[in-house]
Design an enzyme around this catalytic site. Structure first.
Site, PDB file in Angstrom:
ATOM      1  N   THR A   1      -1.543   5.576   2.178  1.00 39.83           N
ATOM      2  CA  THR A   1      -2.984   4.844   2.144  1.00 39.83           C
ATOM      3  C   THR A   1      -2.968   4.073   3.632  1.00 39.83           C
ATOM      4  OG1 THR A   1      -2.698   4.847  -0.343  1.00 39.83           O
ATOM      5  CG2 THR A   1      -4.194   3.254   0.876  1.00 39.83           C
TER       6      THR A   1
ATOM      7  N   LEU B   1       0.778  -1.222   0.112  1.00 44.78           N
ATOM      8  CA  LEU B   1      -0.093  -0.003   0.074  1.00 44.78           C
ATOM      9  C   LEU B   1       0.950   1.253  -0.065  1.00 44.78           C
ATOM     10  CD1 LEU B   1      -2.698  -1.037   2.838  1.00 44.78           C
ATOM     11  CD2 LEU B   1      -2.952  -0.859   0.204  1.00 44.78           C
ATOM     12  N   ASP B   2       0.490   2.309  -0.721  1.00 44.59           N
ATOM     13  CA  ASP B   2       1.191   3.571  -0.653  1.00 44.59           C
ATOM     14  C   ASP B   2       1.519   4.084   0.940  1.00 44.59           C
ATOM     15  OD1 ASP B   2       1.384   3.660  -3.564  1.00 44.59           O
ATOM     16  OD2 ASP B   2      -0.271   4.897  -3.900  1.00 44.59           O
ATOM     17  N   ARG B   3       2.500   4.709   0.965  1.00 45.65           N
ATOM     18  CA  ARG B   3       2.617   5.198   2.377  1.00 45.65           C
ATOM     19  C   ARG B   3       1.474   5.882   2.835  1.00 45.65           C
ATOM     20  NH1 ARG B   3       8.240   7.997   4.251  1.00 45.65           N
ATOM     21  NH2 ARG B   3       8.022   7.957   6.560  1.00 45.65           N
TER      22      ARG B   3
END
Length: 259
Positions: free
Chosen positions: A57, A53-55
């Protein structure tokens, strides 16, 4: 301590907080608190990543507890044999349900993707979205006296980098708190008037076939206090994943058109 959503002898899933890196990376060489090491120390067992997951998110992050299970789960993610459901707060009113079929050229990060090769060709990217709730608040943003926002449900069919964030920008409903693809004026307005900072994108549900038992598995991540506070401010509290019992199609099918 991280909130463990699911754990057995093969898998562990946690509710990743916004702002946390999944593992140490070039993004921040000095960051010592990352999900993988925290979970390892918390359960006393080595963990293996199967997706990211993106940082900024938050939400469901699944990890394997062995190399073999990690390999099997990585194949499920690669072949799109599972269902992921996200929630996002976006600019503007979204009432409809529709599909975004818009190819994306991979954006490489100068630090995180330092050694990756740039692929110039746009890759197929498909996202489904559905408007859940809308609100208009008496806050002046830009030339308007009021600001409109929507809660949307997002289901990515493919897994391109920043796909949901870029797709929502493409249809002129950028996600609130997105510093890369969002509307900075609305980001500031929501932060100033509602005390809500950061990307409003949450991985709420993950439905998959267990790699060992082969039984359907649904993992859900409740929203944190930041989300719940904004939902209360906007009158959307009943939409919280832990309250509304969202139904997800557990039929896991392979999309052979995208690899």
């Amino acid at each position: 301590m991280l909130d463990i959503l699911y754990q057995d002898e093969h898998l562990v899933a946690v509710n990743k907080p916004s702002g946390w890196l999944v593992h140490r990376s070039w993004l921040d060489r000095h960051e010592k608190v990352v999900v993988m090491q925290t979970v390892r120390d918390q359960i006393g067992q080595h963990v293996f990543t199967v997706h990211r997951l993106d940082r900024p998110t938050s939400g469901v992050l699944l990890m394997a507890l062995s190399n073999e299970v990690a390999r099997q789960m990585s194949q499920q993610f690669e072949h799109h044999q599972l269902n992921k459901v996200y929630h996002a707060v976006v600019r503007g009113h979204v009432h409809e349900a529709d599909t975004i079929d818009y190819p994306l050229v991979e954006h490489l990060d100068k630090i995180a993707d330092k050694f990756a090769k740039q692929d110039k060709e746009a890759q197929p990217a498909i996202s489904h979205y559905r408007g859940l709730s809308q609100v208009e608040v008496p806050i002046a943003v830009g030339p308007y006296d009021t600001a409109r926002y929507s809660l949307v449900e997002l289901t990515p069919q493919t897994g391109r980098k920043h796909q949901l964030r870029r797709h929502m920008k493409h249809i002129f409903h950028p996600i609130i708190g997105d510093s890369a693809y969002g509307d900075l004026r609305h980001n500031r307005a929501v932060a100033e008037h509602f005390g809500c900072q950061g990307l409003m994108l949450h991985a709420s549900h993950l439905a998959l076939q267990h790699p060992v038992t082969h039984q359907p598995l649904l993992i859900s991540a409740p929203w944190d206090s930041r989300w719940q506070n904004l939902m209360t401010e906007f009158g959307w509290a009943s939409q919280c994943p832990e309250y509304n019992g969202v139904e997800i199609n557990l039929a896991i099918t392979q999309d052979s058109s995208v690899r």
